[in-house]
Design a protein around this motif. Structure first.
Motif, PDB file in Angstrom:
ATOM      1  N   ASN A  94     121.479 -66.527  47.879  1.00  0.00           N
ATOM      2  CA  ASN A  94     120.947 -65.913  49.095  1.00  0.00           C
ATOM      3  C   ASN A  94     121.502 -64.496  49.234  1.00  0.00           C
ATOM      4  O   ASN A  94     122.236 -64.025  48.364  1.00  0.00           O
ATOM      5  N   LEU A  95     121.173 -63.827  50.317  1.00  0.00           N
ATOM      6  CA  LEU A  95     121.599 -62.437  50.501  1.00  0.00           C
ATOM      7  C   LEU A  95     123.113 -62.273  50.580  1.00  0.00           C
ATOM      8  O   LEU A  95     123.637 -61.194  50.319  1.00  0.00           O
ATOM      9  N   GLU A  96     123.821 -63.348  50.924  1.00  0.00           N
ATOM     10  CA  GLU A  96     125.290 -63.306  50.983  1.00  0.00           C
ATOM     11  C   GLU A  96     125.927 -63.708  49.653  1.00  0.00           C
ATOM     12  O   GLU A  96     127.142 -63.854  49.566  1.00  0.00           O
ATOM     13  N   GLY A  97     125.117 -63.934  48.625  1.00  0.00           N
ATOM     14  CA  GLY A  97     125.647 -64.320  47.316  1.00  0.00           C
ATOM     15  C   GLY A  97     126.052 -65.771  47.233  1.00  0.00           C
ATOM     16  O   GLY A  97     126.918 -66.138  46.439  1.00  0.00           O
ATOM     17  N   ILE A  98     125.406 -66.615  48.028  1.00  0.00           N
ATOM     18  CA  ILE A  98     125.746 -68.041  48.079  1.00  0.00           C
ATOM     19  C   ILE A  98     124.621 -68.872  47.464  1.00  0.00           C
ATOM     20  O   ILE A  98     123.445 -68.630  47.723  1.00  0.00           O
ATOM     21  N   VAL A  99     125.021 -69.868  46.677  1.00  0.00           N
ATOM     22  CA  VAL A  99     124.096 -70.825  46.085  1.00  0.00           C
ATOM     23  C   VAL A  99     124.034 -72.032  47.023  1.00  0.00           C
ATOM     24  O   VAL A  99     125.075 -72.532  47.469  1.00  0.00           O
ATOM     25  N   ASP A 100     122.847 -72.515  47.302  1.00  0.00           N
ATOM     26  CA  ASP A 100     122.688 -73.722  48.114  1.00  0.00           C
ATOM     27  C   ASP A 100     123.071 -74.929  47.255  1.00  0.00           C
ATOM     28  O   ASP A 100     122.333 -75.303  46.344  1.00  0.00           O
ATOM     29  N   LEU A 101     124.245 -75.506  47.549  1.00  0.00           N
ATOM     30  CA  LEU A 101     124.741 -76.628  46.740  1.00  0.00           C
ATOM     31  C   LEU A 101     123.880 -77.877  46.903  1.00  0.00           C
ATOM     32  O   LEU A 101     123.841 -78.717  46.002  1.00  0.00           O
TER      33      LEU A 101
END
Length: 106
Positions: A94-101
């Motif tokens: 996402n835009l914050e550099g997070i992968v949806d686990l």
């Protein structure tokens, strides 16, 4: 060849074998691998992956932190490579550099 001790495969070899099981397009956390392997911590998983030689067949890029982020390493360059490799496998950040686990977790 897996190096063995009197009690079985060495810890790093057990970590590497677990990471090899993560399919392309999926991720696992350092803690998840530590729990799967047993007898080690998330930090030890990180140390094992950092010790991999160039050209290793272990898909190290598929292991991220519990927040769903790529942990900083390699003065930022390694983190950029890891993200690129994951994106090439279809993992979305996402835009914050997070992968949806929930979506990409193994």
């Amino acid at each position: 060849m897996v190096e063995k001790t009197q009690t079985g495969p060495r810890l790093y070899d057990r970590i590497y074998n677990a990471v090899r099981q993560i399919p392309a397009g999926r991720v696992a956390t350092y803690g998840q691998i530590a729990r799967l392997v047993g007898g080690c911590s998330a930090q030890m998983v990180g140390f094992a992956l950092a010790a991999l030689p160039n050209g290793s067949d272990v898909p190290w890029q598929r292991v991220i932190n519990a927040q769903g982020k790529v942990s900083p390493h390699g003065v930022g360059f390694g983190s950029m490579i890891q993200r690129t490799l994951l994106e090439e496998e279809g993992v979305v950040f996402n835009l914050e550099g997070i992968v949806d686990l929930k979506t990409y977790g193994w």
